[in-house]
Enzyme design. Sequence first.
Site, PDB file in Angstrom:
ATOM      1  N   GLN A 187       8.811   0.475  -2.059  1.00 45.00           N
ATOM      2  CA  GLN A 187       8.494   1.678  -1.600  1.00 45.00           C
ATOM      3  C   GLN A 187       8.773   1.607   0.059  1.00 45.00           C
ATOM      4  OE1 GLN A 187       4.247   2.257  -1.849  1.00 45.00           O
ATOM      5  NE2 GLN A 187       3.828   0.323  -1.397  1.00 45.00           N
ATOM      6  N   HIS A 229     -12.814   5.176   2.498  1.00 40.38           N
ATOM      7  CA  HIS A 229     -13.304   3.594   2.359  1.00 40.38           C
ATOM      8  C   HIS A 229     -14.598   3.566   2.148  1.00 40.38           C
ATOM      9  CE1 HIS A 229      -9.081   2.892   4.299  1.00 40.38           C
ATOM     10  NE2 HIS A 229      -9.021   2.596   3.100  1.00 40.38           N
ATOM     11  N   ASP A 242      -4.251  -1.987   2.725  1.00 41.43           N
ATOM     12  CA  ASP A 242      -4.470  -1.829   4.207  1.00 41.43           C
ATOM     13  C   ASP A 242      -5.853  -2.702   4.430  1.00 41.43           C
ATOM     14  OD1 ASP A 242      -6.853   0.166   3.543  1.00 41.43           O
ATOM     15  OD2 ASP A 242      -4.945   1.378   3.229  1.00 41.43           O
ATOM     16  N   GLU A 281      -2.967  -6.539  -4.696  1.00 39.03           N
ATOM     17  CA  GLU A 281      -2.052  -5.511  -4.134  1.00 39.03           C
ATOM     18  C   GLU A 281      -0.686  -5.858  -4.531  1.00 39.03           C
ATOM     19  OE1 GLU A 281      -2.100  -2.657  -1.906  1.00 39.03           O
ATOM     20  OE2 GLU A 281       0.183  -3.156  -2.176  1.00 39.03           O
ATOM     21  N   ASP A 322       0.942  -7.337  -9.584  1.00 38.15           N
ATOM     22  CA  ASP A 322       0.836  -6.004  -9.981  1.00 38.15           C
ATOM     23  C   ASP A 322      -0.502  -5.783 -10.800  1.00 38.15           C
ATOM     24  OD1 ASP A 322       1.199  -3.837 -11.533  1.00 38.15           O
ATOM     25  OD2 ASP A 322       3.073  -4.490 -12.706  1.00 38.15           O
ATOM     26  N   GLY A 323      -1.084  -4.854 -10.245  1.00 43.36           N
ATOM     27  CA  GLY A 323      -2.668  -4.387 -10.702  1.00 43.36           C
ATOM     28  C   GLY A 323      -2.787  -4.166 -12.211  1.00 43.36           C
ATOM     29  N   ASP A 332      -8.027   1.654  -5.590  1.00 41.27           N
ATOM     30  CA  ASP A 332      -7.675   2.342  -4.463  1.00 41.27           C
ATOM     31  C   ASP A 332      -5.973   2.393  -4.421  1.00 41.27           C
ATOM     32  OD1 ASP A 332      -7.383   3.075  -1.655  1.00 41.27           O
ATOM     33  OD2 ASP A 332      -8.084   1.187  -0.944  1.00 41.27           O
ATOM     34  N   ASP A 364      -0.342   7.684  -4.529  1.00 34.03           N
ATOM     35  CA  ASP A 364      -0.311   8.755  -5.297  1.00 34.03           C
ATOM     36  C   ASP A 364       0.309   8.540  -6.698  1.00 34.03           C
ATOM     37  OD1 ASP A 364      -1.015   9.833  -3.187  1.00 34.03           O
ATOM     38  OD2 ASP A 364       0.350  11.396  -3.078  1.00 34.03           O
ATOM     39  N   PRO A 416       4.929   3.329  -7.228  1.00 35.01           N
ATOM     40  CA  PRO A 416       4.244   2.072  -7.805  1.00 35.01           C
ATOM     41  C   PRO A 416       2.815   2.251  -8.428  1.00 35.01           C
ATOM     42  CG  PRO A 416       4.681   1.927  -5.322  1.00 35.01           C
ATOM     43  CD  PRO A 416       5.287   2.920  -6.024  1.00 35.01           C
TER      44      PRO A 416
HETATM   45  N1  SPD Z   1      -2.711  11.647  -1.298  1.00 38.21           N
HETATM   46  C1  SPD Z   1      -3.159  10.419  -0.561  1.00 38.21           C
HETATM   47  C2  SPD Z   1      -4.029   9.713  -1.423  1.00 38.21           C
HETATM   48  C3  SPD Z   1      -4.218   8.206  -0.847  1.00 38.21           C
HETATM   49  C4  SPD Z   1      -4.964   7.504  -1.402  1.00 38.21           C
HETATM   50  N2  SPD Z   1      -4.847   5.855  -0.934  1.00 38.21           N
HETATM   51  C5  SPD Z   1      -5.347   5.590   0.337  1.00 38.21           C
HETATM   52  C6  SPD Z   1      -5.203   4.445   0.598  1.00 38.21           C
HETATM   53  C7  SPD Z   1      -6.276   3.924   1.491  1.00 38.21           C
HETATM   54  N3  SPD Z   1      -6.733   2.453   1.256  1.00 38.21           N
END
Ligand code: SPD
Length: 278
Positions: free
Chosen positions: A31, A62, A86, A106, A139-140, A157, A160, A164
């Site tokens: 990405q 979080h 993150d 991740e 890859d989860g 977590d 969208d 991926p």
């Molecule tokens: N539409 C945005 C949704 C984002 C979800 N992931 C956020 C990752 C933060 N660790």
Amino acid sequence: MELWYTEYQTRNLGLTARIKATLFSGQSDYQEVAVVDSHEFGRMLVLDGVFQTSVFDEFIYHEMIAHVPLFAHPDPKTVLVIGGGDGGTIREVVKHQSVEVAEMVEIDGLVVDVSKKYLPEISQALNENHPKLRLKIGDGIKHMQEVENKYDVIIVDCSDPIGPGEGLFTHAFYQNVHRALKPDGLFVQQTESPFYHQELIRRLYQDITSLFPVTRLYLASIPLYPGGLHCFTIGSKQYDPAEVDVTGIPETLGTRYYNREIQKSCFALPAFVQELLK
Ligand code: SPD
């Protein structure tokens, strides 16, 4: 000259933030990855043009994706985070005394690297290489196909349901999550906006209900995300997260959004969301 950045949230709607600077911009194998510094949200992680997290409001997301499911389990020892590059979710997970191992899988190493460099408040558990943390770049979805009866709690977590993240919103994935959990395990996934992702929420709620005896959706108010109201969905083999005895929740977690009252009240759903789940 003023700089503005727009996330196109639907075909007809965008959220535009005035930007001080673009701190990083690059293309990974998966990405487009960017970190921008904005006036209202501070530094933000942006993946494929979608705002993922900001130093202004990241605590809400979080804390809510980590503490609500973890306090629904009486003794979570082995926890897996899928995605979460993150580091914000892992930062909250390792606060739990019962947690012995916090695995994180991740897919995109570049997300981890730029978060460590540009978002240190969020990525602190990664930067410190926290002793409970086991980080794997992989890859989860594949990881879920390979494990069985291992985790007390799984936290998805993800970004969208495009790119991926797409395969993380499927019945087949939830089947593998079910198999990877211990007999009393539970999982949570971020499930987007109750205003703009109604079809998705309806489908995945049905999918999870077909596999888990307890399915619960909860809400948090998150200014960065579409509509400002965000959904999370839990599938649980045994414990009902809406029926937690909150007196056991310590008041010393250092959270800014989550607390005992929120653990209960986040499951109270507006009528239009209840209707969506019928
Ligand atoms: N539409 C945005 C949704 C984002 C979800 N992931 C956020 C990752 C933060 N660790």
